[in-house]
Design a protein around this motif. Sequence first.
Motif, mmCIF file in Angstrom:
data_model
loop_
_atom_site.group_PDB
_atom_site.id
_atom_site.type_symbol
_atom_site.label_atom_id
_atom_site.label_comp_id
_atom_site.label_asym_id
_atom_site.label_seq_id
_atom_site.Cartn_x
_atom_site.Cartn_y
_atom_site.Cartn_z
ATOM 1 N N LYS A 137 0.978 -1.123 -0.015
ATOM 2 C CA LYS A 137 0.017 0.019 0.109
ATOM 3 C C LYS A 137 1.017 1.271 -0.123
ATOM 4 N N GLY A 174 -3.704 4.452 1.164
ATOM 5 C CA GLY A 174 -4.831 3.795 1.152
ATOM 6 C C GLY A 174 -5.500 2.921 2.468
ATOM 7 N N ALA A 231 -6.115 -0.907 4.084
ATOM 8 C CA ALA A 231 -5.868 -2.252 3.914
ATOM 9 C C ALA A 231 -6.106 -3.062 5.100
ATOM 10 N N ALA A 285 -9.264 -3.820 0.383
ATOM 11 C CA ALA A 285 -8.146 -2.890 0.203
ATOM 12 C C ALA A 285 -8.708 -2.037 -0.985
ATOM 13 N N PHE A 292 -1.921 1.462 -4.495
ATOM 14 C CA PHE A 292 -1.162 0.419 -4.173
ATOM 15 C C PHE A 292 0.109 0.061 -5.277
#
Length: 461
Positions: free
Chosen positions: A394, A397, A399, A404, A408
């Motif tokens: 990542k 973001g 996750a 997710a 990424f």
Amino acid sequence: MLTLTLLFSAIICYIVLLATYKPQAKYRSGMLFAVTLPEEALEHEGIRGIQARFQASFNKASIGMGLGLIPFLILYQFMSVQVLYFFVWLVGSVIVMVLPFRRAFWETLALKREHEWFVGHKRVILTDLRVSQLKNQRSASLWLYVIPFLMVAGLLLWAIRGDAELYAIAACGFLLTALFFGFSLYIRRMRTKVYSMNTEVNLVLNQARRRSLSYLWLWMAIAENIHLGLLCLLLLNENPAMDGVWLAVILLFTAIPVGSLLYVYRKINTLEQEILSRDGKIVYTDEDEYWSNGFTYHNPYDKSIFMPKRVGIGETVNTATPVGKLIVWGAVGMTAVLILGVTFMMIRSELTSPALAITSEHSVEIKYPMYSYDFSIDDIQELTLVDSIPSGAKTNGEATGKYARGYFRLKELGKSRLYIFKDKPPYIRIKLDSGYIFYNEKEPGRTRELFEQLRKQAGLD
């Protein structure tokens, strides 16, 4: 990774609280529980009772908060709840583990007043003119800050040439370096501390203190920029096998500043005790009335913004000064905003799912808080339905074990945007000029329906 990072932070905070407050039951540097006392007062039955009660209550509090980390580990599958619990545990640990010390401080201060155990000069701030004139000698040169500022420039060039996502890290490096530079400037104006009636002893100890602290902040600026550089490498890493290595290195550099602070302040204290034990002309200043709770300094007669702590290491703020009030309430406000903001975003992420829609303008919109994205259907280069997603890291973001979402960097594919429920194949893979997009719905049937709609609109039937 988030669980390990938060757990590591929790353990460090827990150890710091233990190391800060448990030793306060011992008489050191003329103080017990941050209250100045003559040595003969230690034989009083009331003082011994306060020490015993503190030890018992502090041990219970520390054991209880240590066990309080067990639910944190159990909640690893629920990211928002786990983060919220972490903040609650952190605030609770500070309150619960400080309460025994606070109670011991007030009991000791009351007993001191009852028996009039005043030490040295009551409510007097002493200065030494010769020390004031020479206090700036031997500090680290401010020109040495060229080194960390050049490191910041390197991070910025890396972001410009390599990846725009690194701009935030470069900005963080600049702010940290500027902050440490400001600390170094303040050290040169820091109030001179009078240890002894011997001017030479005052000169030596104040110079040693300023020299040690000036080099400490310089080293912290350099170390934190190295830390940020390693963080950049972790974000750009596309080899999942190296994730553990990079994470371990970054956690190590998280502990280095704490270790550096402990080492420097212990070195300063050791030097003070060594020289003063030979001097025989120690000056004690009784300022207990200005130390609210034993750790909060509020002295309207002292214009200094910072003061050496009585409890723990480092400096504390004089809350009687306008700048001190701004620092304290500003920090409280920023902390509250951070905790509430992070908690709100985490809970919203748990309750909100991405939504993909094909508009009448022949474009695709993916709506999701903070990570919404849209593109023209004509920009689609490849459109496939896959049962797995390459491993990666990542960069910006969210996750968790369930989903997710955000930016990424995937192995062999590079920059990608993910809007997926994990372990819920299939996944729609879309290739654009800017990278890849992976999307799926919680229900596999709905994912296949969206894929067929996209194929039809893109003319890939």
